[in-house]
Design an enzyme around this catalytic site. Sequence first.
Site, PDB file in Angstrom:
ATOM      1  N   HIS A 470       4.041   1.299   0.545  1.00  0.00           N
ATOM      2  CA  HIS A 470       2.747   1.934  -0.146  1.00  0.00           C
ATOM      3  C   HIS A 470       1.707   1.455  -0.246  1.00  0.00           C
ATOM      4  O   HIS A 470       0.542   1.540  -0.651  1.00  0.00           O
ATOM      5  CB  HIS A 470       3.151   2.293  -1.374  1.00  0.00           C
ATOM      6  CG  HIS A 470       4.670   2.764  -1.555  1.00  0.00           C
ATOM      7  ND1 HIS A 470       4.918   2.284  -3.529  1.00  0.00           N
ATOM      8  CD2 HIS A 470       5.141   3.123  -1.539  1.00  0.00           C
ATOM      9  CE1 HIS A 470       6.236   3.307  -3.441  1.00  0.00           C
ATOM     10  NE2 HIS A 470       6.478   3.926  -2.465  1.00  0.00           N
ATOM     11  N   PRO A 471       1.472   1.380   1.359  1.00  0.00           N
ATOM     12  CA  PRO A 471      -0.204   0.494   1.286  1.00  0.00           C
ATOM     13  C   PRO A 471      -1.004   1.486   1.537  1.00  0.00           C
ATOM     14  O   PRO A 471      -0.783   3.051   2.090  1.00  0.00           O
ATOM     15  CB  PRO A 471      -0.004  -0.255   2.495  1.00  0.00           C
ATOM     16  CG  PRO A 471       1.279   0.493   3.818  1.00  0.00           C
ATOM     17  CD  PRO A 471       1.954   0.834   2.408  1.00  0.00           C
TER      18      PRO A 471
END
Length: 554
Positions: A470-471
């Site tokens: 989930h960058p």
Amino acid sequence: MAMTKTYDFIIVGSGSAGSVLADRLSVDARHSVLVLEYGGTDRGPLIQMPSALSYPMNMGLYNWGFETEPEPHLNNRRLATPRGKVMGGSSSINGMVYVRGHAKDFDTWADMGATGWSFADVLPYFKRQEHVEGGEPDWRGHHGPLYVKKGPRANPLYQAFIEAGQQAGYPVSKDYNGHQQEGFAAFEMTVHNGLRWSAANAYLWPTIRKGRIDMETRCMAQRILLQGKKAIGMEYVQGGELKQAFARREVIISASTINSPAILQRSGIGAPDTLKAAGVGVVHALPGVGENLHDHLEVYFQLRCLQPITLNSQLGLYSKAKIGLQWMLFGTGLGATNHFESCGFIRSRAGIEYPDIQYHFLPAAMRYDGKVAFAGDGMQVHVGPMRTKSRGHVRIKSADANEHPAILFNYMSHADDWEEFRACIRLTRELFQQQAMKPYAGDEIQPGAAVQSDAQIDDFIRAHCESAYHPCGTCKMGSVKDKMAVVDPECRVIGLQNLRVVDSSIMPQVTNGNLNAPTIMIGEKAADHILGKQPLPPSNLEPWINPNWKTKQR
């Protein structure tokens, strides 16, 4: 140099936000739209079959294959950072989990300078994108292109996990994407008629079939073409040929948290020191480009299962063939789910206003790459803190688009992250000791019963935590007065004309859960800004907050 046509809009990237923009900007046929995508088609069974999710995520055909620099606080490990290299982007290789995020996440965005992105402002856009089966009527959308459903929860372990949460004193939420996120619940997934319902299936392909856009694949974006401080087009390579396309109105970068800042930097837009170190001339100094990188980390908390009912027993060739045949013929069975069908959102301690820990429950003990933990039946939860204070960066090493940028999340560099992660381990152990889990929960595979002290837990985290993929945050949205903001609240790159960034990179702070849903929402809302439309009327609904949050953890 091969010359291409001029369009009203050029969109770089066909992922969760880019696919939305392709649809919304072309919907009335008034505007010509070009979409540039480096990957190819998503029309293969390994993408479209929900339970095959571990395959595309680990295939160079569909995944950029990024990895971090050695992470100094994680034994200098290099962690995988997969991003979708295919139509639909990461929505074509992700786990299909649908989480909007908590209402307070978006209020925090507004407080951080993203004016107009509070929960009241974004809820109408979440509703516009959704086609939900069930859900709370006032809170959910039922006519959008993105199909969302709960899993069948046929395995008794799913319900046992929810009941264990209830027995431990946590609430049960009927709809965690509705008015109450906190608690344990049935998970939602983006699956429709047995297929992965990616942004490509929901938005991009219907637009292509109607002939409303030009779609070019296998295009490596080199740099944004600038005329002074105005974006006028894109330079890219396709089939070994250098090409240019020009935009009458705007260039929109929707290339991911990793690639969007890299494209800006290759174009001379960014922190002067970063650009000079890469041998790129400074065209527009913008120090926040590539900074503020952060993510969710998680560990796989695994136990043996006392009954032979888990997915570990379904991994033989015969079982896989049977599952695949049922899915191909009927679109049903174990092939038609992502297997994440129960979840939990809890607070780590009293004094935390809204959940900061997320659980994904899986009736199997294995990794995302499909490796089994042991020979036998097992189960696991993916658990980790939601609001890390650690920050890193994405920085190009050269002007060569084929060279991956340096990615450093600086995971676990803030002391609070360790405290929250220890709470994750201890609260999870308590869950599996509840009565609902007694018939199923066997010995702890990992961390293992011997891992008890803070130091032992820290060692386990250091060695075994993984990215939840989930960058976000590398082109932060904020006030034009914020020196580290990259885009303003209408997604316009600060100080430049006709250039926007629209994807998860603009999130000032990561949301409470998986990122596909809020990234699609960003695409929906940004489309109205780009077209100059009046934003949808804000909602007056109020989310549920535990009234005793100041004094009680549950």
